[in-house]
Design a protein around this motif. Structure first.
Motif, short mmCIF file in Angstrom:
data_model
loop_
_atom_site.label_atom_id
_atom_site.label_comp_id
_atom_site.label_asym_id
_atom_site.label_seq_id
_atom_site.Cartn_x
_atom_site.Cartn_y
_atom_site.Cartn_z
N SER A 176 -4.18 4.61 2.05
CA SER A 176 -4.03 3.75 0.83
C SER A 176 -4.95 2.56 1.42
N HIS A 215 -6.81 0.52 -1.71
CA HIS A 215 -5.94 0.26 -3.01
C HIS A 215 -5.03 -0.65 -3.12
N LEU A 243 0.38 1.49 -3.78
CA LEU A 243 0.42 3.03 -3.22
C LEU A 243 0.33 4.12 -4.17
N THR A 300 -2.66 5.90 -4.59
CA THR A 300 -3.03 6.78 -3.59
C THR A 300 -2.58 8.19 -3.81
#
Length: 258
Positions: free
Chosen positions: A225, A230, A233, A236
């Protein structure tokens, strides 16, 4: 969203002209007429995303006292589509590496994305000054994500750096001359077919490949992640679901007559 709004309504519109009919017509435009960059109709998730941003702007206008009533009230949202995450296996990626592409620059950029997880937008604008090295960290990229605007420090492998060849001047783009077009997408597809890969592969699939290979090879999801940049989370976790689906497929391959 703003680009599509301007295409739908090229002349200036005052807030007092924003009514439910305007919202419904813009939604219908996104659904039936709006075109993506590659000359295709918008995907379900793109419709969902653009319409959501449009409605968020209207909500903000109500909050700021510009509108008394939200004209989008009573208009249904688009349903979110199931995200498609096509990717290459390690074996398929190796086949692509070993296969000649009519656009060598495109091939190098795709492989670099598969080795680093960088998006097209960040690869296209990548400068030599952003590729750095230190004894402690090895090679890494210091850049600002075009999509999220977040400042990132992304470690990259020596192999990824070697792929780029000799460094150019700091202010020069690493992939100078790289352009996005329907033609380059066609050449990407032809390259994949030449490598024996029949999946519908776009440039963004290189980023998906990076994510799924990292998870497949044992990197924990939190680290992946962070490598992908990102913010949440759960973004991801879509890749983790892909891995779980592949595990289920593998588990069902062994069948006995009992």
């Amino acid at each position: 969203m703003l680009k599509h709004l301007k295409t739908f309504c090229p002349t200036d519109v005052s807030f007092q002209d924003l009514d439910k009919s305007f919202v419904e017509r813009f939604k219908e435009y996104l659904d039936k007429d709006a075109m993506a960059r590659a000359g295709k109709k918008l995907s379900q998730n793109s419709k969902y995303s653009y319409y959501g941003k449009f409605c968020a702007a209207l909500k903000q206008a109500v909050k700021d006292g510009i509108l008394k009533v939200n004209p989008a009230n009573g208009v249904d949202y688009f349903k979110q589509g199931e995200p498609q995450r096509e990717f290459l296996t390690l074996d398929e990626l190796q086949k692509a590496v070993n296969t000649e592409c009519e656009l060598p620059l495109l091939k190098n950029a795709f492989i670099f994305s598969a080795l680093t997880g960088l998006r097209w937008s960040d690869i296209e604008k990548l400068l030599w000054s952003e590729i750095q090295h230190s004894k402690e960290m090895g090679y890494y990229i210091r850049f600002r994500q075009k999509k999220t605007k977040g400042a990132e420090t992304l470690p990259i492998s020596e192999q990824a750096r070697e792929l780029l060849g000799e460094a150019g001047k700091p202010e020069v783009k690493v992939f100078e001359g790289l352009h996005y077009s329907a033609w380059s997408n066609l050449k990407l597809q032809q390259w994949m077919l030449k490598a024996g890969i029949t999946k519908n592969i776009t440039f963004h699939c290189a980023r998906h490949t990076y994510a799924t290979l990292q998870l497949t090879l044992g990197t924990d999801i939190y680290t992946v992640s962070k490598l992908l940049g990102h913010k949440e989370l759960r973004t991801t976790q879509i890749y983790a679901k892909v891995i779980d689906d592949k595990k289920k497929e593998a588990a069902n391959r062994i069948q006995l007559d009992l």
